[in-house]
Design a protein around this motif. Structure first.
Motif, PDB file in Angstrom:
ATOM      1  N   LEU A 159     -81.190 -47.380  -4.253  1.00 57.55           N
ATOM      2  CA  LEU A 159     -80.491 -46.751  -5.371  1.00 57.55           C
ATOM      3  C   LEU A 159     -79.950 -45.396  -4.958  1.00 57.55           C
ATOM      4  N   GLN A 160     -78.699 -45.147  -5.362  1.00 56.58           N
ATOM      5  CA  GLN A 160     -78.075 -43.848  -5.173  1.00 56.58           C
ATOM      6  C   GLN A 160     -77.576 -43.347  -6.519  1.00 56.58           C
ATOM      7  N   VAL A 161     -77.839 -42.063  -6.800  1.00 58.18           N
ATOM      8  CA  VAL A 161     -77.262 -41.403  -7.974  1.00 58.18           C
ATOM      9  C   VAL A 161     -76.096 -40.573  -7.466  1.00 58.18           C
ATOM     10  N   ARG A 162     -74.915 -40.859  -7.973  1.00 58.32           N
ATOM     11  CA  ARG A 162     -73.699 -40.278  -7.421  1.00 58.32           C
ATOM     12  C   ARG A 162     -72.799 -39.684  -8.500  1.00 58.32           C
ATOM     13  N   VAL A 163     -71.946 -38.757  -8.061  1.00 60.12           N
ATOM     14  CA  VAL A 163     -70.806 -38.329  -8.871  1.00 60.12           C
ATOM     15  C   VAL A 163     -69.587 -39.042  -8.307  1.00 60.12           C
ATOM     16  N   ALA A 164     -68.918 -39.827  -9.139  1.00 60.46           N
ATOM     17  CA  ALA A 164     -67.745 -40.596  -8.726  1.00 60.46           C
ATOM     18  C   ALA A 164     -66.598 -40.252  -9.660  1.00 60.46           C
ATOM     19  N   ARG A 165     -65.547 -39.666  -9.112  1.00 59.52           N
ATOM     20  CA  ARG A 165     -64.546 -39.039  -9.970  1.00 59.52           C
ATOM     21  C   ARG A 165     -65.276 -38.049 -10.877  1.00 59.52           C
ATOM     22  N   ASN A 166     -65.165 -38.189 -12.192  1.00 55.52           N
ATOM     23  CA  ASN A 166     -65.886 -37.290 -13.090  1.00 55.52           C
ATOM     24  C   ASN A 166     -67.059 -37.975 -13.771  1.00 55.52           C
ATOM     25  N   ALA A 167     -67.473 -39.115 -13.243  1.00 55.25           N
ATOM     26  CA  ALA A 167     -68.565 -39.876 -13.847  1.00 55.25           C
ATOM     27  C   ALA A 167     -69.834 -39.739 -13.024  1.00 55.25           C
ATOM     28  N   LEU A 168     -70.971 -39.977 -13.673  1.00 58.83           N
ATOM     29  CA  LEU A 168     -72.228 -40.156 -12.967  1.00 58.83           C
ATOM     30  C   LEU A 168     -72.442 -41.645 -12.775  1.00 58.83           C
ATOM     31  N   ARG A 169     -72.779 -42.039 -11.554  1.00 62.86           N
ATOM     32  CA  ARG A 169     -72.803 -43.452 -11.176  1.00 62.86           C
ATOM     33  C   ARG A 169     -74.110 -43.813 -10.498  1.00 62.86           C
ATOM     34  N   LEU A 170     -74.571 -45.043 -10.749  1.00 66.50           N
ATOM     35  CA  LEU A 170     -75.658 -45.651  -9.994  1.00 66.50           C
ATOM     36  C   LEU A 170     -75.075 -46.709  -9.078  1.00 66.50           C
ATOM     37  N   ARG A 171     -75.468 -46.670  -7.814  1.00 66.00           N
ATOM     38  CA  ARG A 171     -75.042 -47.684  -6.857  1.00 66.00           C
ATOM     39  C   ARG A 171     -76.293 -48.290  -6.229  1.00 66.00           C
ATOM     40  N   TYR A 172     -76.461 -49.595  -6.422  1.00 64.31           N
ATOM     41  CA  TYR A 172     -77.632 -50.310  -5.919  1.00 64.31           C
ATOM     42  C   TYR A 172     -77.361 -50.845  -4.507  1.00 64.31           C
ATOM     43  N   ALA A 173     -78.415 -51.270  -3.828  1.00 65.76           N
ATOM     44  CA  ALA A 173     -78.294 -51.781  -2.455  1.00 65.76           C
ATOM     45  C   ALA A 173     -77.289 -52.910  -2.385  1.00 65.76           C
ATOM     46  N   ASP A 174     -76.487 -52.882  -1.320  1.00 61.50           N
ATOM     47  CA  ASP A 174     -75.480 -53.914  -1.063  1.00 61.50           C
ATOM     48  C   ASP A 174     -74.479 -54.041  -2.211  1.00 61.50           C
ATOM     49  N   ARG A 196     -85.432 -39.592 -14.721  1.00 59.17           N
ATOM     50  CA  ARG A 196     -86.628 -40.342 -14.367  1.00 59.17           C
ATOM     51  C   ARG A 196     -86.187 -41.726 -13.926  1.00 59.17           C
ATOM     52  N   ILE A 197     -86.751 -42.175 -12.818  1.00 62.86           N
ATOM     53  CA  ILE A 197     -86.454 -43.510 -12.308  1.00 62.86           C
ATOM     54  C   ILE A 197     -87.773 -44.213 -12.054  1.00 62.86           C
ATOM     55  N   ASP A 198     -88.002 -45.309 -12.743  1.00 63.30           N
ATOM     56  CA  ASP A 198     -89.192 -46.129 -12.541  1.00 63.30           C
ATOM     57  C   ASP A 198     -88.821 -47.330 -11.684  1.00 63.30           C
ATOM     58  N   ALA A 199     -89.622 -47.609 -10.683  1.00 65.17           N
ATOM     59  CA  ALA A 199     -89.299 -48.704  -9.767  1.00 65.17           C
ATOM     60  C   ALA A 199     -90.559 -49.452  -9.363  1.00 65.17           C
ATOM     61  N   TYR A 212     -83.663 -43.330 -16.437  1.00 62.72           N
ATOM     62  CA  TYR A 212     -83.605 -42.573 -17.688  1.00 62.72           C
ATOM     63  C   TYR A 212     -82.944 -41.226 -17.414  1.00 62.72           C
ATOM     64  N   MET A 213     -82.276 -40.694 -18.417  1.00 64.83           N
ATOM     65  CA  MET A 213     -81.598 -39.399 -18.283  1.00 64.83           C
ATOM     66  C   MET A 213     -81.834 -38.561 -19.525  1.00 64.83           C
ATOM     67  N   SER A 219     -83.059 -35.989 -25.803  1.00 61.34           N
ATOM     68  CA  SER A 219     -84.291 -36.557 -25.287  1.00 61.34           C
ATOM     69  C   SER A 219     -83.974 -37.541 -24.169  1.00 61.34           C
ATOM     70  N   PHE A 220     -85.016 -37.970 -23.452  1.00 60.93           N
ATOM     71  CA  PHE A 220     -84.805 -38.979 -22.422  1.00 60.93           C
ATOM     72  C   PHE A 220     -84.332 -40.284 -23.054  1.00 60.93           C
ATOM     73  N   THR A 221     -83.334 -40.879 -22.420  1.00 66.54           N
ATOM     74  CA  THR A 221     -82.766 -42.149 -22.865  1.00 66.54           C
ATOM     75  C   THR A 221     -82.595 -43.058 -21.656  1.00 66.54           C
ATOM     76  N   ILE A 222     -82.924 -44.319 -21.802  1.00 64.89           N
ATOM     77  CA  ILE A 222     -82.693 -45.244 -20.702  1.00 64.89           C
ATOM     78  C   ILE A 222     -81.189 -45.483 -20.567  1.00 64.89           C
ATOM     79  N   VAL A 223     -80.692 -45.373 -19.338  1.00 66.55           N
ATOM     80  CA  VAL A 223     -79.256 -45.531 -19.113  1.00 66.55           C
ATOM     81  C   VAL A 223     -78.921 -46.777 -18.313  1.00 66.55           C
ATOM     82  N   ASP A 224     -79.926 -47.345 -17.608  1.00 61.99           N
ATOM     83  CA  ASP A 224     -79.674 -48.593 -16.892  1.00 61.99           C
ATOM     84  C   ASP A 224     -80.999 -49.237 -16.520  1.00 61.99           C
ATOM     85  N   GLU A 225     -80.962 -50.560 -16.421  1.00 60.66           N
ATOM     86  CA  GLU A 225     -82.145 -51.328 -16.066  1.00 60.66           C
ATOM     87  C   GLU A 225     -81.712 -52.571 -15.310  1.00 60.66           C
TER      88      GLU A 225
END
Length: 270
Positions: A159-174, A196-199, A212-213, A219-225
């Motif tokens: 997992l990578q947490v990235r800034v892409a253009r003006n967005a925040l992005r998650l990029r998973y393996a492969d 927070r990232i649970d794995a 979570y962000m 408050s913390f909110t889940i943003v992807d799963e």
């Protein structure tokens, strides 16, 4: 009539109710805190040093004197670390790219392997971040859950947490999933954002990664799963190990990028 015992009973009931209420709150995965002994890494920079006083924390391999430095205040305490990259200046070039990152690869307790279940926490501030206007995306990493090795050993970056253009992005393996979880980060430049990232790290289809962000004032909110897949992205039999990195990696031509990081923690969930 003496009301003192009755009042004491009411007070005791109120105290018990408060304890029960607090206990219930800690079951929320977005607010859950660690139990004593569960924290295996705590980098809060309150020592005022680039290693946060933790032997084995690597701060950067770039040679520029300001590739990383301490800043005040931090996300919660007195200090945080800044990583800086200037495109085109070789003093900010290391390990084959323009980058300035810290990592915990030298700390066995902070590594992850199949069978581990962990929570990763960090806070980040994009300092005077130049907004994207046009052209290529030029993604910039600000946090990585990485597996050592390379393509010849079959390892990757879970997992990578990235800034892409003006967005925040998650990029998973492969690139099995690429997801913009915050469409526009510009309103939050120069403000602390908490993650927070649970794995659950697995070699079979039983793993998960949940992100979570917490934005300023929220408050913390889940943003992807992503669940039920092999998360480790490597092979321990050939020496691949999992570890975390935080800082700046990847930058658009002509730009300078600075990010502050603070409160990097790893919590054992199993």
């Amino acid at each position: 009539m003496n009301l003192y015992p009755f009042r004491c009973s009411l007070a005791l009931m109120a105290m018990v109710g408060a304890v029960i209420s607090c206990s219930k709150q800690t079951t929320d995965p977005m607010e859950m805190t660690s139990l004593p002994g569960d924290t295996v890494l705590n980098v809060n920079y309150e020592s005022g040093t680039l290693s946060s006083g933790v032997t084995g924390i690597s701060s950067t391999h770039a040679s520029a004197v300001d590739a990383n430095y301490m800043v005040q205040p931090g996300a919660k305490g007195s200090y945080a670390i800044a990583h800086k990259v200037v495109y085109g200046d070789t003093a900010y070039y290391s390990d084959g790219a323009y980058r300035s990152e810290s990592d915990a690869v030298a700390l066995p307790a902070a590594r992850f392997a199949p069978g581990d279940e962990r929570r990763y926490e960090f806070s980040v501030l994009l300092k005077d971040w130049t907004p994207w206007l046009s052209g290529a995306i030029h993604e910039t990493n600000i946090f990585q859950l990485k597996v050592s090795g390379n393509s010849t050993t079959g390892s990757g970056v879970p997992l990578q947490v990235r800034v892409a253009r003006n967005a925040l992005r998650l990029r998973y393996a492969d690139n099995i999933r690429v997801y913009n979880f915050l469409a526009d980060v510009r309103p939050y430049i120069n403000q602390w954002i908490h993650f927070r990232i649970d794995a659950k790290w697995t070699l079979d289809a039983t793993g998960y990664i949940r992100t979570y962000m917490k934005l300023p004032g929220h408050s913390f909110t889940i943003v992807d799963e992503k669940t039920n897949y092999a998360t480790f992205a490597g092979n321990p039999a050939v020496g691949n190990i999992g570890y975390i990195k935080w800082g700046i990696y990847g930058i658009q031509e002509g730009l300078t990028r600075i990010a502050y990081h603070d409160d990097i923690r790893i919590i054992r969930l199993n």
